[in-house]
Design a protein around this motif. Sequence first.
Motif, PDB file in Angstrom:
ATOM      1  N   CYS A 200       0.847  -1.200   0.000  1.00 38.26           N
ATOM      2  CA  CYS A 200       0.000   0.000   0.000  1.00 38.26           C
ATOM      3  C   CYS A 200       0.881   1.249   0.000  1.00 38.26           C
ATOM      4  O   CYS A 200       2.013   1.223   0.495  1.00 38.26           O
ATOM      5  N   LEU A 201       0.319   2.338  -0.528  1.00 44.09           N
ATOM      6  CA  LEU A 201       1.047   3.598  -0.539  1.00 44.09           C
ATOM      7  C   LEU A 201       0.071   4.765  -0.575  1.00 44.09           C
ATOM      8  O   LEU A 201      -0.820   4.820  -1.422  1.00 44.09           O
ATOM      9  N   VAL A 202       0.251   5.669   0.375  1.00 43.91           N
ATOM     10  CA  VAL A 202      -0.415   6.973   0.323  1.00 43.91           C
ATOM     11  C   VAL A 202       0.666   7.984  -0.036  1.00 43.91           C
ATOM     12  O   VAL A 202       1.670   8.099   0.669  1.00 43.91           O
ATOM     13  N   ALA A 203       0.469   8.675  -1.152  1.00 42.94           N
ATOM     14  CA  ALA A 203       1.481   9.609  -1.636  1.00 42.94           C
ATOM     15  C   ALA A 203       0.854  10.974  -1.881  1.00 42.94           C
ATOM     16  O   ALA A 203      -0.349  11.092  -2.138  1.00 42.94           O
ATOM     17  N   SER A 204       1.697  12.000  -1.810  1.00 39.16           N
ATOM     18  CA  SER A 204       1.252  13.347  -2.161  1.00 39.16           C
ATOM     19  C   SER A 204       2.323  13.993  -3.016  1.00 39.16           C
ATOM     20  O   SER A 204       3.522  13.802  -2.792  1.00 39.16           O
ATOM     21  N   ALA A 205       1.866  14.749  -4.012  1.00 39.19           N
ATOM     22  CA  ALA A 205       2.786  15.439  -4.913  1.00 39.19           C
ATOM     23  C   ALA A 205       2.241  16.823  -5.207  1.00 39.19           C
ATOM     24  O   ALA A 205       1.027  17.032  -5.257  1.00 39.19           O
TER      25      ALA A 205
END
Length: 382
Positions: free
Chosen positions: A232-237
């Motif tokens: 799983c991955l929660v990312a912000s850009a």
Amino acid sequence: MFAKTLAACGLFTLALVANAQQVLIPAPPQLASSAYLLLDADTGKVIVEENADEQLPPASLTKMMTSYIVTSELENQRISEEDLVNISVAAWKMGGSKMFVREGTQVSVIDLLRGVIVQSGNDASVALAEHIAGGEDAFADVMNQTASLLGMTNSHFVNATGWPAEGHLTTARDLSLLARAIIKDHPQYYDLYKEKYFSYNGINQPNRNRLLFRDDSVDGLKTGHTEAAGYCLVASAKRGDTRLISVVMGTASEDARAAETQKLLAYGFRYFENQTLYSAGDVIENARIWYGEADQLALTVAEDVMQTIPRGSRGSIEVALQLPDTLKAPIKKGEQVGTLTLTLNGETLAEVPAVAQAAVPEAGFFARIVDAIKLFISDLLS
């Protein structure tokens, strides 16, 4: 910005409509994951979602809640970064990813926070939970209360780490709300999520978020993995003035969670943008007002109206200003007198109050008599 036309709809309605433009947006990517969601961090607009409300085990994405609570405690000065935390046997014996703290030692809160965020340390998470709440069970109660306050209605936490446990579940939508809160509520600590390495006890560990090393626009947030949860991955850009948050749950590998996240972010940045459609204080219309010292009332919005829209679609937005049939003084500055509704392709983007830009006091007796006569004649002719 918009061409004007008039329409009647019960109450007096002024519609501001531009020439419609054909905007072609391809279908969003289909990801090889159990659930996913793409959200604009500033407007809260969900751009893409799939199974976003399905309850799933979050693995170490749980630590986002742990770190959010820690930074809340720091901001509220209930703890400080320099506070020394006693490392218990329970923290030291935790399996899985570790910061490698030693039982019986003391470690600063800020080092443990880095251990949670960068190294995904289960030991650091338990140590902080015990320090803040006296025990991990009590800390889980704080996590659930915090989740409720953030609107995470489909989440339930049992521990501070994401270690597999019955009933320890959340959703892609809830995690996007948590990520947004981390960014918005505690911005001074958000930089910790983009740190690529953290060294403690002579052991240097890299951040498990591979996108930090591949994409300069990515600056957080957290990875997670267990057999039940998958990768799983929660990312912000952030690119330009737009920040997106992606949540990807239940992929098959570390490479897959990074690749699927990149698909979501690429789609969002390529085909969507933020637009400030109205700025606070800008005059959106001058309306006739009766019985006042002035006969025109300038209308505005109290806050900027920002929306996430398909690129190139601004000219297709329809804006309707709904007002009562008759506006009468006195009117206070900032008082709501109507409603501004924005729609795009039949979908309501926003409904915001239309407020008075300035006060209009009531006129004197004879001026009010004149207005009463004018209104009477107007009603006869209508």
